[in-house]
Every structure is written in C-alpha cells, then in structure tokens.
Design an enzyme around this catalytic site. Structure first.
Site, PDB file in Angstrom:
ATOM      1  N   GLU A   1       0.830  -1.222   0.000  1.00  0.00           N
ATOM      2  CA  GLU A   1       0.000   0.000   0.000  1.00  0.00           C
ATOM      3  C   GLU A   1       0.857   1.262   0.000  1.00  0.00           C
ATOM      4  OE1 GLU A   1      -2.858  -0.089  -0.824  1.00  0.00           O
ATOM      5  OE2 GLU A   1      -3.346  -2.172  -0.380  1.00  0.00           O
TER       6      GLU A   1
HETATM    7  C1  LIG Z   1       2.834  -9.736   1.002  1.00  0.00           C
HETATM    8  C2  LIG Z   1       2.576  -8.742  -0.090  1.00  0.00           C
HETATM    9  C3  LIG Z   1       1.281  -8.524  -0.536  1.00  0.00           C
HETATM   10  C4  LIG Z   1       1.036  -7.625  -1.579  1.00  0.00           C
HETATM   11  N1  LIG Z   1      -0.248  -7.465  -2.046  1.00  0.00           N
HETATM   12  C5  LIG Z   1      -0.465  -6.705  -3.161  1.00  0.00           C
HETATM   13  C6  LIG Z   1      -1.751  -6.652  -3.769  1.00  0.00           C
HETATM   14  O1  LIG Z   1      -2.730  -7.227  -3.282  1.00  0.00           O
HETATM   15  N2  LIG Z   1      -1.882  -5.930  -4.908  1.00  0.00           N
HETATM   16  C7  LIG Z   1      -0.846  -5.263  -5.488  1.00  0.00           C
HETATM   17  O2  LIG Z   1      -1.040  -4.648  -6.519  1.00  0.00           O
HETATM   18  N3  LIG Z   1       0.392  -5.300  -4.931  1.00  0.00           N
HETATM   19  C8  LIG Z   1       0.607  -5.998  -3.789  1.00  0.00           C
HETATM   20  N4  LIG Z   1       1.853  -6.051  -3.222  1.00  0.00           N
HETATM   21  C9  LIG Z   1       2.939  -5.324  -3.847  1.00  0.00           C
HETATM   22  C10 LIG Z   1       3.327  -4.089  -3.065  1.00  0.00           C
HETATM   23  O3  LIG Z   1       2.344  -3.113  -3.176  1.00  0.00           O
HETATM   24  C11 LIG Z   1       4.708  -3.636  -3.587  1.00  0.00           C
HETATM   25  O4  LIG Z   1       5.640  -4.603  -3.102  1.00  0.00           O
HETATM   26  C12 LIG Z   1       5.063  -2.246  -3.102  1.00  0.00           C
HETATM   27  O5  LIG Z   1       4.253  -1.292  -3.732  1.00  0.00           O
HETATM   28  C13 LIG Z   1       6.533  -1.901  -3.391  1.00  0.00           C
HETATM   29  O6  LIG Z   1       6.872  -2.193  -4.710  1.00  0.00           O
HETATM   30  P1  LIG Z   1       8.185  -3.090  -4.987  1.00  0.00           P
HETATM   31  O7  LIG Z   1       8.092  -4.305  -4.167  1.00  0.00           O
HETATM   32  O8  LIG Z   1       8.316  -3.237  -6.450  1.00  0.00           O
HETATM   33  O9  LIG Z   1       9.360  -2.221  -4.420  1.00  0.00           O
HETATM   34  P2  LIG Z   1      10.100  -1.033  -5.192  1.00  0.00           P
HETATM   35  O10 LIG Z   1       9.099  -0.126  -5.799  1.00  0.00           O
HETATM   36  O11 LIG Z   1      11.140  -1.619  -6.066  1.00  0.00           O
HETATM   37  O12 LIG Z   1      10.790  -0.275  -3.981  1.00  0.00           O
HETATM   38  C14 LIG Z   1      12.033  -0.693  -3.388  1.00  0.00           C
HETATM   39  C15 LIG Z   1      12.493   0.412  -2.432  1.00  0.00           C
HETATM   40  O13 LIG Z   1      12.725   1.615  -3.175  1.00  0.00           O
HETATM   41  C16 LIG Z   1      11.959   2.691  -2.643  1.00  0.00           C
HETATM   42  N5  LIG Z   1      11.514   3.538  -3.748  1.00  0.00           N
HETATM   43  C17 LIG Z   1      10.884   3.160  -4.874  1.00  0.00           C
HETATM   44  N6  LIG Z   1      10.616   4.234  -5.631  1.00  0.00           N
HETATM   45  C18 LIG Z   1      11.089   5.307  -4.977  1.00  0.00           C
HETATM   46  C19 LIG Z   1      11.130   6.720  -5.240  1.00  0.00           C
HETATM   47  N7  LIG Z   1      10.589   7.232  -6.349  1.00  0.00           N
HETATM   48  N8  LIG Z   1      11.702   7.527  -4.343  1.00  0.00           N
HETATM   49  C20 LIG Z   1      12.227   7.031  -3.203  1.00  0.00           C
HETATM   50  N9  LIG Z   1      12.226   5.714  -2.894  1.00  0.00           N
HETATM   51  C21 LIG Z   1      11.667   4.875  -3.773  1.00  0.00           C
HETATM   52  C22 LIG Z   1      10.800   2.046  -1.906  1.00  0.00           C
HETATM   53  O14 LIG Z   1      10.320   2.898  -0.880  1.00  0.00           O
HETATM   54  C23 LIG Z   1      11.442   0.764  -1.369  1.00  0.00           C
HETATM   55  O15 LIG Z   1      12.079   1.028  -0.167  1.00  0.00           O
HETATM   56  C24 LIG Z   1       2.116  -6.917  -2.159  1.00  0.00           C
HETATM   57  C25 LIG Z   1       3.409  -7.100  -1.675  1.00  0.00           C
HETATM   58  C26 LIG Z   1       3.648  -8.007  -0.670  1.00  0.00           C
HETATM   59  C27 LIG Z   1       5.063  -8.213  -0.203  1.00  0.00           C
END
Ligand SMILES: Cc1cc2nc3c(=O)[nH]c(=O)nc-3n(C[C@H](O)[C@H](O)[C@H](O)COP(=O)(O)OP(=O)(O)OC[C@H]3O[C@@H](n4cnc5c(N)ncnc54)[C@H](O)[C@@H]3O)c2cc1C
Length: 617
Positions: free
Chosen positions: A440
């Site tokens: 989220e």
């Molecule tokens: C158990 C679980 C359930 C989930 N359920 C859902 C679901 O139901 N539906 C759904 O759509 N998704 C779901 N997700 C996905 C979740 O929303 C994403 O994991 C989350 O949005 C982060 O994206 P990412 O994992 O690609 O991390 P990334 O976007 O790659 O981020 C990695 C790090 O970089 C930082 N970062 C990224 N961009 C920036 C920026 N522009 N500036 C500064 N820092 C930045 C982030 O804060 C983080 O610390 C789920 C994830 C998990 C683990």
C-alpha cells in the site's frame, strides 16, 4: 489481566470520553444508534477476535496457504470464519441499509478493526472484497453493481487489487498490462501481475480482480491507466457463473510471515480469452484506484496499531509473570522479582503503552473525521474534514506500521530467549508485521506524499491550521497542576514542526531541490511524533480532570491517599496510567523529536553528494 489483544478500557475512553462519538448519534444519519449500541458492537467484535480470529492467525502461521496445480488452498477454518464474519454483518457495517449495510459510523468500525486485525491474513479477504466492491458502488454502472458489487458485499465472492507487476511496484505507471478494445465494448486483458493478495483461493466461489491496465494506444505513465473489473469466472446476465476467464495463478510467494495470506502471481489472457469490463471512464484508472488505496492505507495503518497493541499486552503479561533478578528498590539476593519491577523493562513498556494509546486516538480520529464529512452541515465543513483525513493518511499508514515492527521486536526483547522461540506468538508478530511498511505504498512513498502533496495542500494552510488548533489543548493543560512544563515542551516541538515546510522550501530554493526528498522520511517521523503527542495530551487532560473528580468523590485528599486509591481502584489506576503515558511521551520522546527536527533544518546533504561508487567500491 483483561484482553491480551487490546485495552478495552482505553478503547472506550478514546471513543466516548475523548472523541465523544456518541454525540454523532444526535444527527439524522446515525440517529438509530446510541452509545450503548456501540458498546455492544465492540463487545461482540472482541469476542470474535479473541475466540475465532486470533487462534486462526496462530494456526495460519503454521498451516499456511498452499499452492498445488494452479490452485490455492487456504488455512483450514478460513472459509467458515469468513462466512461467520459475513453473517455477523461485519463486512459492510458502514454501508447504507439499501445495499445490505448497517449505516454505522466509520469510527466504530475503525475500533472493531483494531480487534479484527489480530488476524491480518483473514482481514485481507474482508478489506480487499469490501474496498473493491466500494469502487464498483462509487463508479460502476447499475448492471456492474448488480452483477459484482452485490455478491461481493453479500460475502459470496471476494475481491483483489491488482496493480503490481514485475517492473512496476512503487512506480505503478510503468505497468505493461494491456487492454484491447472489443467491438462489444468490453476488453481483452493481457499481462501479468505479481504479489496479488488473494488472487487465487478456495474461500469463495468467484474472485473479482480490480486490474490496472493500459488500453492500446493510451499514453504512458499513470495518466494512461484504466481500471477493469476482471472476474475469475465470467458472470452471466442473470448473475450465475459462466466460463473460466483465462486467469491463471502461476504460483505464490514464500514469505517471512503472513503465511496464511496467499500472495499470488497471476497471468491474464494467456489464451486471449480474458475479458475485462471498464470501471468508470477510460484513463480514469489511477483516480479511481486511489480511492481504494487511501482506504487500504488506513486499514494497513490500523494493522500496525493492532500489532503494537497485541505486542504491548503480551509483553506486559509476561513481565508481570516472569521472575528474574532482585528489586532495585529493595535489594534482596534471595528474592527474585517479576521483571516489571526493573526500570529498563518499565521504560520499554511505557514506550509501547504511550505510543499505542496515542496512535489509537489518531486512527480513530481519522474514522471520526470521515463520519464528520458525512454529517457536515455545509460543503465548506465537509471539505475541511475531508482535507484533514487526506493530511493524516500518510502518517496513519506509515507511523503505526513502522512502530509495529519496532514494538514486536521490543516484545520479543521483554520475553528474552522465550520470545525468540515459537512458544510465544511475539516472534510471529514481528515476522508478519514488516510487510505493512511495504505494501500500500512503502514508508518512503508515504513520506513523499506527506512532504510534497499533503503539507502543501491549500498553500500550506491545512497543515498550519491543524497545528494551530492544537494550542487549545496545551492551554487546557496549563491550568492543570504539574502540567505547565509538559505543555511548554509540547508547544516547543509543535512550533518547530510548523517551520518545516518553509525550511524545506528555503533549502530547495537555494539550489538544493533534492533536499525535501532527502528529508521526507524524517519529516514524516517528526510529524507522527507531534500528532501522536497531541492526542496523548488531549487524552491526559480529560483523564486528569476525571481523576481529580474521582479523588474528590473518594475523599483522597493527600498524595498518600491518592496513591492508595490508584493501587486499589481499577478506574483510578487506568486514569493515572493515561496521564503517565502523555507525560512520558512529551517528556521522553518529544525532546528527541526536537533533535530530529533540528537535523531536518541543519542542511546536511551528504547522502545525495556521496558518489554512487563511494557507497562501496
Ligand atoms: C505480502 C505482499 C502482498 C502484496 N499485495 C499486493 C496486492 O494485493 N496488490 C498489489 O497490486 N500489490 C501488492 N503487493 C505489492 C506491493 O504493493 C509492492 O511490493 C510495493 O508497492 C513496493 O513495490 P516493490 O516491491 O516493487 O518495491 P520497489 O518499488 O522496487 O521499492 C524498493 C524500495 O525503493 C523505494 N523507492 C521506490 N521508488 C522510490 C522513489 N521514487 N523515491 C524514493 N524511494 C523509492 C521504496 O520505498 C522501497 O524502499 C504486495 C506485496 C507483498 C510483499
């Protein structure tokens, strides 16, 4: 000791003595309710949480969701619990009666959610279903409401929120999932989504995915995204289930916690047979999805609170039972004392208690503000409450979830070696809770939302007015005996926080535009500290006035008699504890916040100026 999940007395205090939510019942919208009805609802919710949800949560950690041949099997007991939950009316408590709800205030539902979130994997079925159905209620056609919203609100089908793709996490706008127009006005959906909670399971007969996809030819970025209703099984005109909609679950994640919650990878339209139905207008996807995300952010924040509360109460219970070491006050090498008598344990416990109480009031206040938008007398008042909710959402999401991990860890610490073993549930709390800081919108994303969008709302007036409104409580505290010093500290930190927007603008204007990005997370932490301290101060003022009245009633005139009454009388003990929480936070946490704010103002940019190679060669 009462419940090991939530402090019932504090919940009642926040609702009825601090926020006075029963006064909402005077208004037409909630006139069928009363304080007594709210109390009954809360009592029932706690029974459900303690007897069904919490045991199921412990079981789900061991008997996790299973993936076999494209199917997902939930923890045994989940389906039955979901049906009971729906039958109890807990899925749609705040919806209008015409669509099967009970029209209850959000603030009461918020309080029940603190209890229910002791089983977050279970509550994912509830929240995602409710929040997806809410989107259809708000933006769907009459037919979409009949075909999808009704069985979802009715508990027969569940919902998901499908945004994330392998290359599109925080940066959702780069998603590649495609929608191709068909002559009949529907769309082929083609693409893959990952990390989709409850994307496949055996708890309900159909799953309705809310999918973000880009219609062929639409522009890149978030502005080109549309949102589609994509059911696992197509739905016939009469509401019966049709054929499989070419959505395949290709696996589930193996995670550090939240084991009962299936986190699925989904392939849409591998055989070009997946049909989606547009919700709202084309290219309105992000605007519509944001509605769901905002609600979900508050829910995840409440989960953080729930973890903090259960961690605290488990630690407290253990600290009262576990005997180790001798008393500092009356040293006797032959007599071990319960560890709650050790100053360092008391410090940890009061840190947890104070945060739990302050965050509870903050989160409930958000629910209350949502209710005030519903009963506002004019548009200006409605918008004012609405903007307050918008301002608080990133803090309510990120602050309690970060504390959840911290306090679950502190609870393990207080349990010592036993806390690290699976004999006690606190290690599960810690493993489960981390993801709340990630999904989220990560903490970093919340911090940027606060710093760049929310602090600047109405040219900074929303934030400035919110902080200025806090002075009234500090003035009330001034009039109570022994409180002047605390009220002054509160004003000092709050005033320092109010200068942050101009400090960030100044640094950015002086040729360091990256400065607000660098400091966004510390800004959110400091803002969270101040907001929580305000709710604690408010609670303490109410509690101290009540405590003084109780002393008078019981004839406890001098401090010795007052101490005696606090020992003997549960109500006096609770009120005194409430006052101590606020003192501890203002005297022990806010001076540290002053330091955090000083560091934000200081102007250091080393993290930005360090060359990539210099992070490690
Ligand atoms: C158990 C679980 C359930 C989930 N359920 C859902 C679901 O139901 N539906 C759904 O759509 N998704 C779901 N997700 C996905 C979740 O929303 C994403 O994991 C989350 O949005 C982060 O994206 P990412 O994992 O690609 O991390 P990334 O976007 O790659 O981020 C990695 C790090 O970089 C930082 N970062 C990224 N961009 C920036 C920026 N522009 N500036 C500064 N820092 C930045 C982030 O804060 C983080 O610390 C789920 C994830 C998990 C683990």
């Amino acid at each position: 000791m009462g419940s090991m999940l939530v402090d019932e007395r504090d919940i009642r205090f926040v609702l009825f003595e601090q926020l006075k939510v029963q006064e909402l019942c005077g208004n037409g919208k909630f006139s069928e309710f009363s304080g007594e009805v709210f109390e009954m609802v809360l009592a029932e919710a706690l029974k459900f949480a303690e007897n069904i949800l919490f045991p199921l949560n412990i079981k789900g950690d061991k008997e996790s969701a299973r993936f076999e041949d494209g199917k997902v099997y939930s923890t045994p007991g989940t389906k039955e619990a979901y049906q009971r939950f729906v039958e109890g009316g807990w899925l749609t408590p705040c919806e209008d009666e015409e669509i099967g709800g009970q029209g209850m205030p959000h603030v009461i539902m918020t309080a029940t959610h603190e209890m229910f979130f002791v089983n977050f994997p279970f509550m994912c079925y509830v929240n995602l279903t409710h929040d997806a159905a809410k989107l259809i209620e708000l933006y769907g056609t009459d037919e979409q409401k009949r075909l999808y919203m009704e069985p979802m609100y009715g508990g027969q089908w569940t919902g998901t929120m499908a945004l994330t793709e392998a290359g599109a996490g925080s940066d959702v706008g780069v998603g590649k999932c495609k929608a191709i127009r068909k002559p009949d006005g529907t769309y082929f959906i083609v693409g893959s989504k990952i990390f989709i909670t409850n994307g496949e399971h055996d708890v309900a007969e159909n799953i309705v995915h809310m999918v973000l996809a880009r219609i062929e030819g639409d522009p890149p970025g978030t502005k080109g995204l549309s949102i589609f209703i994509v059911p696992k099984y197509r739905v016939n005109k009469d509401g019966s289930l049709g054929e499989h909609n070419d959505i395949n679950c290709v696996g589930i994640e193996h995670k550090m916690g939240l084991n009962a919650s299936p986190t699925t990878s989904l392939a849409f339209g591998e055989n070009r047979k997946c049909t989606g139905y547009i919700l709202g207008q084309e290219r309105e996807g992000i605007k519509i999805m944001f509605h769901m995300m905002n609600v979900s952010r508050l829910e995840v924040g409440m989960w953080g609170q729930s973890v903090c509360s259960a961690s605290y109460l488990h630690a407290l219970n253990y600290a009262r039972e576990r005997e180790q070491g001798m008393s500092v006050a009356k040293p006797d090498p032959l007599k071990q004392v319960p560890i709650i008598e050790h100053p360092d344990i008391r410090r940890q416990l009061l840190t947890m208690k104070a945060h739990v109480e302050g965050m509870r009031a903050m989160l409930y206040y958000c629910g209350y503000a949502m209710d005030r938008t519903g009963v506002a007398e004019d548009d200006e008042e409605r918008q004012r409450w609405g903007r307050l909710v918008d301002l608080l959402i990133p803090i309510c999401k990120a602050y309690p979830t970060e504390k959840g991990v911290l306090f679950a860890s502190d609870a393990i610490q207080i349990h010592g070696g036993y806390g690290y073993s699976s004999e006690y549930p606190v290690e599960q709390f810690m493993r489960d809770s981390k993801v709340a800081c990630i999904f989220e919108g990560t903490t970093g994303i919340q911090a940027m939302d606060l710093t760049f969008r929310k602090l600047g709302m109405k040219k900074g007036k929303v934030f400035a007015d919110f902080l200025a409104g806090m002075d009234e409580m500090a003035d009330r505290a001034d009039r109570l005996s022994g409180w002047k010093k605390y009220a002054d500290q509160f004003r000092k930190t709050k005033n320092a926080l109010s200068e942050i927007p101009s400090v960030l603008a100044e640094h950015a204007g002086k040729g360091t535009p990256v400065y607000p990005f660098l400091k966004a997370t510390p800004v959110l932490e400091a803002a969270g500290d101040v907001v929580v301290s305000w709710f604690l101060l408010w609670g303490a003022v109410v509690a101290q006035e009540k405590l003084e009245a109780l002393f008078l009633e019981k004839g406890a005139e001098d401090s010795a008699r007052q101490e005696e009454l606090i020992k003997e009388n549960a109500e006096a003990a609770y009120l005194a504890g409430k006052v101590q929480s606020a003192r501890f936070f203002i005297g022990g946490v806010l001076p540290v916040t002053d330091g955090k704010i000083e560091a934000i103002k200081w102007g250091d940019c080393s993290a930005w100026e360090t060359q990539d190679r210099s992070f490690g060669v």
